[in-house]
Write a protein that holds these residues in place. Sequence first.
Motif, PDB file in Angstrom:
ATOM      1  N   UNK A  95      -4.789   9.752 -10.466  1.00 24.65           N
ATOM      2  CA  UNK A  95      -5.807   9.334  -9.105  1.00 24.65           C
ATOM      3  C   UNK A  95      -6.108   8.349  -9.693  1.00 24.65           C
ATOM      4  N   UNK A  96      -5.781   6.635  -9.316  1.00 22.71           N
ATOM      5  CA  UNK A  96      -6.688   6.047  -9.356  1.00 22.71           C
ATOM      6  C   UNK A  96      -7.218   5.344  -8.073  1.00 22.71           C
ATOM      7  N   UNK A  97      -8.289   4.042  -7.798  1.00 24.12           N
ATOM      8  CA  UNK A  97      -8.237   3.353  -7.570  1.00 24.12           C
ATOM      9  C   UNK A  97      -8.131   1.898  -6.884  1.00 24.12           C
ATOM     10  N   UNK A  98      -7.827   2.358  -5.048  1.00 26.32           N
ATOM     11  CA  UNK A  98      -6.637   0.914  -4.861  1.00 26.32           C
ATOM     12  C   UNK A  98      -7.811  -0.154  -3.830  1.00 26.32           C
ATOM     13  N   UNK A  99      -7.457  -0.992  -4.843  1.00 24.77           N
ATOM     14  CA  UNK A  99      -8.543  -2.325  -4.039  1.00 24.77           C
ATOM     15  C   UNK A  99      -7.455  -2.877  -3.673  1.00 24.77           C
ATOM     16  N   UNK A 100      -7.775  -3.609  -2.452  1.00 19.55           N
ATOM     17  CA  UNK A 100      -6.279  -4.600  -1.650  1.00 19.55           C
ATOM     18  C   UNK A 100      -7.326  -6.450  -1.542  1.00 19.55           C
ATOM     19  N   UNK A 119       0.991  -1.200  -0.611  1.00 18.20           N
ATOM     20  CA  UNK A 119      -0.514  -0.433   0.194  1.00 18.20           C
ATOM     21  C   UNK A 119       1.193   1.173  -0.056  1.00 18.20           C
ATOM     22  N   UNK A 120       1.764   1.049   0.585  1.00 20.51           N
ATOM     23  CA  UNK A 120       2.723   2.749   0.937  1.00 20.51           C
ATOM     24  C   UNK A 120       3.448   2.484  -0.252  1.00 20.51           C
ATOM     25  N   UNK A 121       4.199   1.400  -1.052  1.00 19.84           N
ATOM     26  CA  UNK A 121       4.525   1.289  -2.470  1.00 19.84           C
ATOM     27  C   UNK A 121       3.354   2.200  -3.439  1.00 19.84           C
ATOM     28  N   UNK A 141      -5.415  -0.529   9.285  1.00 20.32           N
ATOM     29  CA  UNK A 141      -3.745  -0.133  10.116  1.00 20.32           C
ATOM     30  C   UNK A 141      -3.452   0.631   9.285  1.00 20.32           C
ATOM     31  N   UNK A 142      -3.798   0.488   8.119  1.00 19.95           N
ATOM     32  CA  UNK A 142      -2.917   0.682   6.861  1.00 19.95           C
ATOM     33  C   UNK A 142      -3.947   2.427   6.537  1.00 19.95           C
TER      34      UNK A 142
END
Length: 286
Positions: free
Chosen positions: A197-202, A184-186, A215-216
């Motif tokens: 600007x892109x959505x982030x799914x984990x 996530x940090x990278x 937590x992040x």
Amino acid sequence: MQNPSYLTPEALTAFIRTALAEDIGDGDHSSLAAIPADARNRAHLLVKDAGVLAGVELAHLIFREVDADLKVEQHLSDGALVKHGDVAFIVEGRSQSILTAERLVLNCMQRMSAIATKTAYLTSLLAGTKAKLLDTRKTTPNFRICEKWAVLIGGGVNHRYGLFDGIILKDNHVDYAGGIRAAIEATHAYLARTGRQLSIVVETRTLSEVQQVLEVGGIDRVMLDNMTPALLREAVALIAGRFPTEASGGITEQTIADVAQTGVDFISVGALTHSVKSLDLSLKAF
């Protein structure tokens, strides 16, 4: 239904021209040999299965690309519930042109209708829940534009279109990056560096990974992969509305209702596009 960003005239024209070039090559010699150039005729698109019709709008574009003088009399629209014996449209014009367009129209409409039918059925199993049905990138190369479109026609929701319009940090990304936090940090650093600007799914596989995502933070959706309904409920409770949730991995028509009942916001099903049986359609002269 408002067309999504990928359904541009330019993209559709490029798809149709590439598909026609693959099929026609240096000429439709069967039609050129057997049918007089000035012969005119008509044919109807006959439905031979029950399901949800898809690809009618695309058929118009294919006929127009093959021969702008072909005329289509439309009887049914995309999204219509159809049964054996229904006629979707009648096409009239040069016989050679009808025959040249026939196979591409059928190939597209049969598969698109199958996907729309499957999507509509699985969506019906979500009734009474807030879950929405998502497709995936498990699509046929060079046919994604039609398969994603068919999902929309069937009442589903498109996930990202490709690798370029959204970020999904899946298990391999997380493992290669050195863990959830590192991935996530990278990603945040990359987006800041590139001005995107892109959505982030984990994607998460355990409650421990879900906790690490919380937590992040700084993401847009938590994907809950290959979790049992019981574990999904725990994960949804742990997330507690801080981020939208998506269940994924091996979800079938037998399990999708139970998954929806866990409270997830989205359910992604690759089988919408990779495991369908084409709807039986025929373009018949009459």
